[in-house]
Structure formats: C-alpha cells, structure tokens
Design an enzyme around this catalytic site. Structure first.
Site, mmCIF file in Angstrom:
data_model
loop_
_atom_site.group_PDB
_atom_site.id
_atom_site.type_symbol
_atom_site.label_atom_id
_atom_site.label_comp_id
_atom_site.label_asym_id
_atom_site.label_seq_id
_atom_site.Cartn_x
_atom_site.Cartn_y
_atom_site.Cartn_z
ATOM 1 N N ASP A 19 0.842 -1.204 0.000
ATOM 2 C CA ASP A 19 0.000 0.000 0.000
ATOM 3 C C ASP A 19 0.874 1.251 0.000
ATOM 4 O O ASP A 19 1.975 1.235 0.556
ATOM 5 C CB ASP A 19 -0.886 -0.043 1.263
ATOM 6 C CG ASP A 19 -2.088 0.877 1.146
ATOM 7 O OD1 ASP A 19 -2.268 1.504 0.081
ATOM 8 O OD2 ASP A 19 -2.833 0.986 2.137
ATOM 9 N N LEU B 67 11.196 -20.165 -4.510
ATOM 10 C CA LEU B 67 10.217 -19.272 -3.867
ATOM 11 C C LEU B 67 8.885 -19.417 -4.592
ATOM 12 O O LEU B 67 8.835 -19.315 -5.820
ATOM 13 C CB LEU B 67 10.695 -17.811 -3.979
ATOM 14 C CG LEU B 67 9.702 -16.736 -3.531
ATOM 15 C CD1 LEU B 67 9.557 -16.728 -2.007
ATOM 16 C CD2 LEU B 67 10.130 -15.346 -3.994
ATOM 17 N N HIS C 46 2.750 3.628 -8.998
ATOM 18 C CA HIS C 46 2.552 2.200 -9.279
ATOM 19 C C HIS C 46 3.784 1.621 -9.983
ATOM 20 O O HIS C 46 4.173 0.480 -9.726
ATOM 21 C CB HIS C 46 1.291 1.980 -10.114
ATOM 22 C CG HIS C 46 0.023 2.312 -9.370
ATOM 23 N ND1 HIS C 46 -0.195 1.925 -8.066
ATOM 24 C CD2 HIS C 46 -1.089 2.999 -9.737
ATOM 25 C CE1 HIS C 46 -1.381 2.349 -7.669
ATOM 26 N NE2 HIS C 46 -1.940 3.010 -8.663
HETATM 27 C C1 FPP Z 1 -1.515 0.335 -3.489
HETATM 28 O O1 FPP Z 1 -1.197 1.655 -3.698
HETATM 29 C C2 FPP Z 1 -1.135 -0.608 -4.484
HETATM 30 C C3 FPP Z 1 -1.963 -1.239 -5.381
HETATM 31 C C4 FPP Z 1 -3.281 -0.788 -5.806
HETATM 32 C C5 FPP Z 1 -1.544 -2.478 -5.961
HETATM 33 C C6 FPP Z 1 -0.740 -2.326 -7.215
HETATM 34 C C7 FPP Z 1 0.626 -2.736 -6.918
HETATM 35 C C8 FPP Z 1 1.643 -2.525 -7.737
HETATM 36 C C9 FPP Z 1 1.529 -1.848 -9.043
HETATM 37 C C10 FPP Z 1 2.972 -3.022 -7.304
HETATM 38 C C11 FPP Z 1 3.481 -4.027 -8.254
HETATM 39 C C12 FPP Z 1 2.662 -5.244 -8.372
HETATM 40 C C13 FPP Z 1 2.732 -6.118 -9.418
HETATM 41 C C14 FPP Z 1 1.966 -7.392 -9.383
HETATM 42 C C15 FPP Z 1 3.551 -5.864 -10.599
HETATM 43 P P1 FPP Z 1 -2.369 2.683 -3.551
HETATM 44 O O2 FPP Z 1 -2.735 3.148 -4.928
HETATM 45 O O3 FPP Z 1 -3.526 2.099 -2.806
HETATM 46 O O4 FPP Z 1 -1.682 3.817 -2.716
HETATM 47 P P2 FPP Z 1 -2.413 4.982 -1.891
HETATM 48 O O5 FPP Z 1 -3.213 4.313 -0.813
HETATM 49 O O6 FPP Z 1 -1.265 5.778 -1.356
HETATM 50 O O7 FPP Z 1 -3.258 5.761 -2.859
#
Ligand code: FPP
Length: 245
Positions: A25, A136, A42
């Site tokens: 997060d 893993l 992201h």
């Molecule tokens: C949270 O940040 C993250 C996500 C919505 C998940 C997406 C994760 C990634 C892109 C990392 C890499 C993963 C993969 C599988 C390649 P948020 O948008 O909720 O952050 P905020 O709460 O600060 O807005």
C-alpha cells in the site's frame, strides 16, 4: 547473492518465516509526495516488487503472497485501472525470464475469467513456465478478495456434494486458492494502515501482523529484514497460554 552497495544483513540468529504475505500500500501517496501522477507510484511499486522478490530469495523465505489487485480495485478511476493492467502486463513481459531464472514459481490467487484475455494469456504462460520451480512460491492475489474466495470454496464444496459432517478446517483450506500451501506466518502492510482489507481472511487467522509506515515503493530489503526481526520478538500462542505464565 549480495548486490553491490547492499548492506550485509545477518539472519542467522532468527527464525525466518516460511510464508510472508504483503499488502503493498502507499504507491499513490509516494507519487503525490513527489508531485508525480499516481501511475508513477505504481511503476515505482512494481520496481520495488523486483527488489523484494530478490530479498525473499536471499533470506530463504519460501512463500511470498502479494495483494496486487483486489476485487474492489475495479472501482478505481478507469484510467488508473487501465494503467495498473498495463504495468502487470509489462512486468510479465519483462520480468518473467528473470523470475524463472531465480527459481520463482508463480501462482495466481483470484478469478482470472473477468480479466482482459491478453493479460489472462500472459498470466497462464507465467504459471506454466514456472510451475516446477521451487526456490520461492510467489502467490499473486490478482482480482482477489477473501470473501469472494470463501464463497467460491463453498460453492465448489456444495457442487462436490460434501455433507456437513465431512467438513473440517483442513478440507475447507483445500478448497481455497492457497490449497496445499501453509498459512502465512507474517502479514506486512505498508503505508501505516491498520486494516486487513479482505486479504487472506481465512488463512491469516493466526498470522503475526506487521504494519509499517514505509510506503510500498520505499519498503526495501532492509525494511523486510526489520519485519523479520520484529516477527522474532513475537510469541505465537495460537490461543494457548504464554510460555512465561
Ligand atoms: C496500493 O497503492 C497498491 C496497489 C493498488 C496495488 C498495485 C501494486 C503494484 C503496481 C505493485 C506491483 C505489483 C505487481 C503485481 C507488478 P495505492 O494506490 O492504494 O496507494 P495509496 O493508498 O497511497 O493511494
């Protein structure tokens, strides 16, 4: 293998958790603090995932489960969802060979059927290519929700004609997406939030929970090491009494 400029981290006095699960997060906040668009957060999150997978291999963690996209995340603005799908597809295109080379076995948790067919095909290829790797296990919870997973399991059990007396916790677990894998020992949530957000709600019943203020793109190898040290300070009681009492 230690990369240049990486600090040696000694895990020998500690028990390394077998299964670590992470709610990644804080990508959006990471970007906002830098005056960047959310997509840049992201992208930084995806880069960090590469570091964390490498650290898990180095630390000899056997299973890593990541919450990549929840069933609720479809409700984000369409442009953000599209951007996230693009990142997932790109990571599969660019990182798969390296993951395979590192001995990572990719599993998917969730429902792929409502996902774009091109992305679905990339995921299936990744599962197939890496299925015999054993350094893993990387469980990617993608279009995943804990309640949806439980409903899916119950529907399957009814379809199989199970009768109430046959049902045990082990049998129930065998109907979940994580079938055959041990439950998580440690659940990490970055960005300071204190919620479980529908993640592994059955499997994490006895996991140790480790919230950290670090935003996901900043949660690197040393942060993971600190989480393992903190895990070693916990006394896991599974509902029993303390050793000291
Ligand atoms: C949270 O940040 C993250 C996500 C919505 C998940 C997406 C994760 C990634 C892109 C990392 C890499 C993963 C993969 C599988 C390649 P948020 O948008 O909720 O952050 P905020 O709460 O600060 O807005």
């Amino acid at each position: 293998m230690l990369r240049r400029r990486e600090k040696p981290l000694d895990l020998s006095p500690f028990t390394v958790p077998t299964h670590v699960a992470i709610i990644m997060d804080g990508n959006g906040r990471w970007a906002k603090r830098r005056g960047l668009p959310r997509q840049a957060g992201h992208r930084a999150g995806a880069e960090n995932l590469r570091r964390i997978v490498r650290a898990c291999v180095e630390f000899k963690i056997k299973i890593l489960t990541i919450y990549a996209f929840s069933t609720e995340n479809w409700g984000r603005p369409e442009s953000e969802v599209r951007g996230l799908m693009k990142i997932f597809a790109r990571v599969l295109d660019q990182e798969l060979d390296e993951l395979h080379h590192q001995g990572v076995c990719i599993h998917h948790l969730g429902d792929l059927t409502s996902v774009n067919p091109t992305l679905q095909a990339k995921v299936r290829r990744a599962l197939e290519l890496t299925r015999n790797n054993d350094r893993l296990v990387l469980n990617v919870a993608f279009n995943y929700g804990g309640r949806a997973e439980i409903l899916h399991a119950v529907r399957q059990m009814l379809a199989d004609g199970l009768v109430p007396d046959e049902l045990t916790e082990d049998l129930f677990s065998s109907y979940l997406f994580t079938r055959g894998l041990p439950d998580p020992d440690l659940v990490i949530r970055t960005s300071g939030e204190l919620r479980i957000s529908n993640f592994l709600i059955w499997q994490a019943a006895y996991a140790e929970y480790y919230p950290t203020p670090a935003l996901w793109p900043d949660f690197g190898r040393e942060e993971l090491y600190k989480a393992i040290v903190a895990y070693n300070e916990r006394e896991r009681r599974y509902g029993l009494v303390s050793d000291e009492s």
